[in-house]
Design a protein around this motif. Structure first.
Motif, PDB file in Angstrom:
ATOM      1  N   PHE A 167      -9.592   6.744  -4.237  1.00 35.18           N
ATOM      2  CA  PHE A 167      -9.376   7.778  -3.467  1.00 35.18           C
ATOM      3  C   PHE A 167      -7.988   7.633  -2.743  1.00 35.18           C
ATOM      4  O   PHE A 167      -7.717   7.741  -1.652  1.00 35.18           O
ATOM      5  CB  PHE A 167     -10.500   7.965  -2.070  1.00 35.18           C
ATOM      6  CG  PHE A 167     -11.813   8.190  -2.553  1.00 35.18           C
ATOM      7  CD1 PHE A 167     -12.299   9.531  -2.919  1.00 35.18           C
ATOM      8  CD2 PHE A 167     -12.773   7.220  -2.856  1.00 35.18           C
ATOM      9  CE1 PHE A 167     -13.397  10.087  -3.236  1.00 35.18           C
ATOM     10  CE2 PHE A 167     -14.075   7.675  -3.278  1.00 35.18           C
ATOM     11  CZ  PHE A 167     -14.242   9.162  -3.259  1.00 35.18           C
ATOM     12  N   ASN A 195      -1.477   9.296   2.407  1.00 36.55           N
ATOM     13  CA  ASN A 195      -1.247   7.766   2.841  1.00 36.55           C
ATOM     14  C   ASN A 195      -2.369   7.164   3.049  1.00 36.55           C
ATOM     15  O   ASN A 195      -2.608   6.094   3.800  1.00 36.55           O
ATOM     16  CB  ASN A 195      -0.281   8.024   4.061  1.00 36.55           C
ATOM     17  CG  ASN A 195      -1.077   8.423   5.324  1.00 36.55           C
ATOM     18  OD1 ASN A 195      -2.365   9.011   5.123  1.00 36.55           O
ATOM     19  ND2 ASN A 195      -0.328   8.765   6.465  1.00 36.55           N
ATOM     20  N   ARG A 196      -3.587   7.601   2.488  1.00 35.60           N
ATOM     21  CA  ARG A 196      -4.674   6.939   2.537  1.00 35.60           C
ATOM     22  C   ARG A 196      -5.158   6.158   1.266  1.00 35.60           C
ATOM     23  O   ARG A 196      -4.668   6.814   0.025  1.00 35.60           O
ATOM     24  CB  ARG A 196      -5.992   7.771   2.832  1.00 35.60           C
ATOM     25  CG  ARG A 196      -6.206   8.486   4.131  1.00 35.60           C
ATOM     26  CD  ARG A 196      -7.048   9.683   4.180  1.00 35.60           C
ATOM     27  NE  ARG A 196      -7.213  10.142   5.639  1.00 35.60           N
ATOM     28  CZ  ARG A 196      -8.335   9.960   6.207  1.00 35.60           C
ATOM     29  NH1 ARG A 196      -9.349   9.545   5.701  1.00 35.60           N
ATOM     30  NH2 ARG A 196      -8.275  10.594   7.469  1.00 35.60           N
ATOM     31  N   LEU A 197      -5.874   5.253   1.051  1.00 39.15           N
ATOM     32  CA  LEU A 197      -6.697   4.683   0.001  1.00 39.15           C
ATOM     33  C   LEU A 197      -7.643   3.661   0.531  1.00 39.15           C
ATOM     34  O   LEU A 197      -7.736   3.179   1.541  1.00 39.15           O
ATOM     35  CB  LEU A 197      -5.405   3.994  -0.860  1.00 39.15           C
ATOM     36  CG  LEU A 197      -4.746   2.592  -0.452  1.00 39.15           C
ATOM     37  CD1 LEU A 197      -5.187   1.433  -1.001  1.00 39.15           C
ATOM     38  CD2 LEU A 197      -3.396   2.821  -1.245  1.00 39.15           C
ATOM     39  N   ASN A 198      -8.700   3.693  -0.520  1.00 39.81           N
ATOM     40  CA  ASN A 198      -9.531   2.536  -0.236  1.00 39.81           C
ATOM     41  C   ASN A 198      -9.380   1.336  -1.357  1.00 39.81           C
ATOM     42  O   ASN A 198      -9.345   1.552  -2.308  1.00 39.81           O
ATOM     43  CB  ASN A 198     -10.951   3.131  -0.720  1.00 39.81           C
ATOM     44  CG  ASN A 198     -11.698   4.283   0.460  1.00 39.81           C
ATOM     45  OD1 ASN A 198     -10.871   4.363   1.317  1.00 39.81           O
ATOM     46  ND2 ASN A 198     -12.506   4.985  -0.015  1.00 39.81           N
ATOM     47  N   ILE A 199      -9.833  -0.020  -0.856  1.00 38.12           N
ATOM     48  CA  ILE A 199      -9.557  -0.902  -1.730  1.00 38.12           C
ATOM     49  C   ILE A 199     -10.880  -1.612  -1.806  1.00 38.12           C
ATOM     50  O   ILE A 199     -11.540  -2.092  -0.939  1.00 38.12           O
ATOM     51  CB  ILE A 199      -8.626  -2.047  -1.349  1.00 38.12           C
ATOM     52  CG1 ILE A 199      -7.368  -1.588  -0.826  1.00 38.12           C
ATOM     53  CG2 ILE A 199      -8.411  -3.269  -2.141  1.00 38.12           C
ATOM     54  CD1 ILE A 199      -6.207  -2.432  -0.075  1.00 38.12           C
ATOM     55  N   TYR A 200     -11.458  -1.760  -3.176  1.00 35.57           N
ATOM     56  CA  TYR A 200     -12.756  -2.140  -3.323  1.00 35.57           C
ATOM     57  C   TYR A 200     -12.905  -3.491  -3.846  1.00 35.57           C
ATOM     58  O   TYR A 200     -14.124  -4.126  -3.576  1.00 35.57           O
ATOM     59  CB  TYR A 200     -13.425  -1.281  -4.310  1.00 35.57           C
ATOM     60  CG  TYR A 200     -13.632  -0.014  -3.901  1.00 35.57           C
ATOM     61  CD1 TYR A 200     -14.824   0.575  -3.529  1.00 35.57           C
ATOM     62  CD2 TYR A 200     -12.512   1.106  -4.291  1.00 35.57           C
ATOM     63  CE1 TYR A 200     -14.764   1.652  -2.866  1.00 35.57           C
ATOM     64  CE2 TYR A 200     -12.698   2.307  -3.980  1.00 35.57           C
ATOM     65  CZ  TYR A 200     -13.806   2.767  -3.184  1.00 35.57           C
ATOM     66  OH  TYR A 200     -13.942   4.129  -2.867  1.00 35.57           O
ATOM     67  N   ILE A 256      -2.936  -6.320  -2.345  1.00 34.99           N
ATOM     68  CA  ILE A 256      -2.196  -5.327  -1.526  1.00 34.99           C
ATOM     69  C   ILE A 256      -1.625  -5.795  -0.270  1.00 34.99           C
ATOM     70  O   ILE A 256      -2.476  -6.070   0.560  1.00 34.99           O
ATOM     71  CB  ILE A 256      -3.179  -3.790  -1.677  1.00 34.99           C
ATOM     72  CG1 ILE A 256      -3.433  -3.536  -3.204  1.00 34.99           C
ATOM     73  CG2 ILE A 256      -2.536  -2.906  -0.780  1.00 34.99           C
ATOM     74  CD1 ILE A 256      -4.385  -2.409  -3.098  1.00 34.99           C
ATOM     75  N   ALA A 264     -12.836   8.696  -7.105  1.00 34.53           N
ATOM     76  CA  ALA A 264     -14.116   7.378  -6.818  1.00 34.53           C
ATOM     77  C   ALA A 264     -14.229   6.462  -8.124  1.00 34.53           C
ATOM     78  O   ALA A 264     -14.391   6.927  -9.307  1.00 34.53           O
ATOM     79  CB  ALA A 264     -15.510   8.341  -6.696  1.00 34.53           C
ATOM     80  N   PRO A 265     -14.812   5.187  -7.693  1.00 29.19           N
ATOM     81  CA  PRO A 265     -15.274   4.409  -8.461  1.00 29.19           C
ATOM     82  C   PRO A 265     -16.880   4.629  -8.330  1.00 29.19           C
ATOM     83  O   PRO A 265     -17.435   4.802  -7.570  1.00 29.19           O
ATOM     84  CB  PRO A 265     -14.794   2.806  -8.155  1.00 29.19           C
ATOM     85  CG  PRO A 265     -15.047   3.140  -6.485  1.00 29.19           C
ATOM     86  CD  PRO A 265     -14.596   4.760  -6.285  1.00 29.19           C
ATOM     87  N   GLU A 268      -8.593  -7.546  -2.765  1.00 27.04           N
ATOM     88  CA  GLU A 268      -7.470  -6.806  -1.955  1.00 27.04           C
ATOM     89  C   GLU A 268      -6.245  -7.910  -1.487  1.00 27.04           C
ATOM     90  O   GLU A 268      -5.130  -7.129  -0.991  1.00 27.04           O
ATOM     91  CB  GLU A 268      -8.009  -6.480  -0.263  1.00 27.04           C
ATOM     92  CG  GLU A 268      -8.486  -7.765   0.401  1.00 27.04           C
ATOM     93  CD  GLU A 268     -10.140  -7.936   0.352  1.00 27.04           C
ATOM     94  OE1 GLU A 268     -10.757  -7.481  -0.603  1.00 27.04           O
ATOM     95  OE2 GLU A 268     -10.447  -8.387   1.391  1.00 27.04           O
ATOM     96  N   ALA A 302       0.821  -1.212   0.113  1.00 26.00           N
ATOM     97  CA  ALA A 302      -0.031   0.049  -0.065  1.00 26.00           C
ATOM     98  C   ALA A 302       0.974   1.482  -0.115  1.00 26.00           C
ATOM     99  O   ALA A 302       0.417   2.414  -0.491  1.00 26.00           O
ATOM    100  CB  ALA A 302      -0.862  -0.055   1.228  1.00 26.00           C
TER     101      ALA A 302
END
Lengths: 253, 253
Positions: A237, A241-246, A252, A218-219, A249, A125
């Motif tokens: 997003f 140091n942030r992210l969203n995994i949709y 990552i 965004a997705p 995963e 990540a």
């Protein structure tokens, strides 16, 4: 980029100033003597755009299907010769499934392409965050004009190909087009994009079997569904140091 | 909006969370028994989108050219009956001039529409800034998902019609479609948009003779050229108490 005189207003005060603005041209792809499509785009990397568009739209199956691309930079036309027996089919495919801001993957031919992405590629990540930071620094035209999207192909070591365009689809097509034209693979690669992720974007990357797609934005719900179906890792997003995994995963760390 | 389970990563820490995501559907417009185009859009205001798309794409000349729109909300299809003698022409027009992410205004028919906008409408810069502030507060889906564009029709007193969509073109088409369907005029009105302004956007607003176009984002060089040619007031980077005026500044006090 082009300079325009503008009036800048700030808290009621007027000021004349120069402003750098992103360039847009209507770029027409001709197959033989027939007009296929007109793309609004930035006038750079037009061979890559033409090749990438033909491939990600499903109009050609491999880069060798293109015999020749000649670009007329005064009229912004690409004259394309295909090594495809039935070029009428190319037109039919575009008209029936993708005309307008269309959805190529809803056609039967593309359903076949929705096979599972089984790549065992992995990335940390923190590496994705640093990729995104590099990516944003490279966005020269965006930083100067505020009017461009960017896309990049990257691997675990960093960015390999970087492109900008006024359209997020075009930027991705340019990246894919260059990679195809130079004969490189998409194995263990990441597609980075500044733009939102719709089903169309995911279809483009899946045509190349790219296992990881990373966006600053965004997705949509359909993009997430498709990513889950296809086993593609989708991160959105990605900021600081942030992210969203949709989906998927496991790639990552 | 749809809720998805996501993994949120922040400074290396993983956390499972729920995330609100914008909805996308493939919406197909059928004229009679023939498929015209498939738009990827948010599944709301589909009658407005269909009407607006047909009008701003130049496929109909007036709202009365539409006899009937029936929407199938299970398959996301609009069945449209036109009061146009030659519906073949409608298909021809879309295929020849606007297929793909095309440029309708480069066709001859549209050149004719590029007459000067002579509206003597005026608005204060401070009013534009407050319109944009109201506009951003109304962007419910964007605020919740980060994945939507918005567009609004406004006058000197405030916002009249507000729409959101995953596509900036769709949001504008929905606004124009609703206005046409309710029989309202576009005189002395302002189009507000969250998205970047390309030549396509400006062509859409000029089809309605809207004198002022205001964006939160950047314009392209072609959009500025068109705006100057057509006498349309184009304002960009409208953020806080700042904005840039690119053309026909006499309408902004």
């Amino acid at each position: 980029m082009e300079v325009f005189k503008v009036i800048k207003i700030k808290a009621g005060a007027k000021e004349a100033a120069d402003d750098l603005v992103v360039e847009e041209v209507p770029f027409t792809l001709n197959i033989g003597d027939k007009e296929l499509v007109t793309l609004l785009c930035m006038p750079a990397d037009l061979e890559d755009l033409a090749a990438g568009f033909l491939f990600t739209s499903g109009l050609i199956r491999k880069i060798e299907d293109i015999k020749k691309i000649v670009i007329n930079r005064e009229q912004w036309v690409a004259y394309i010769e295909l090594a495809v027996a039935d070029t009428e089919m190319v037109f039919k495919r575009l008209y029936t499934s993708g005309c307008g801001r269309g959805t190529l993957f809803y056609s039967a031919a593309d359903l076949i392409n929705r096979v599972k992405n089984v790549s065992d590629f992995k990335i940390e990540a923190v590496k994705i965050s640093s990729l995104m930071a590099d990516f944003q620094k490279k966005s020269e035209i965006y930083l100067k004009t505020g009017g461009a999207h960017s896309a990049a192909l990257a691997d675990n070591k960093g960015i390999l190909i970087f492109k900008e365009d006024i359209g997020r689809h075009n930027a991705i097509d340019k990246v894919i087009g260059q990679r195809l034209r130079e004969g490189g693979s998409f194995e263990n690669k990441i597609m980075v994009t500044s733009g939102r992720i719709s089903s169309e974007v995911l279809l483009k990357t899946q045509k190349c079997r790219i296992p990881v797609v990373v966006s600053k934005s965004a997705p949509t719900n359909q993009a997430i569904r498709l990513a889950k179906d296809m086993g593609v890792t989708l991160a959105g997003f990605t900021r600081g140091n942030r992210l969203n995994i949709y989906s998927a995963e496991e790639r990552i760390d």
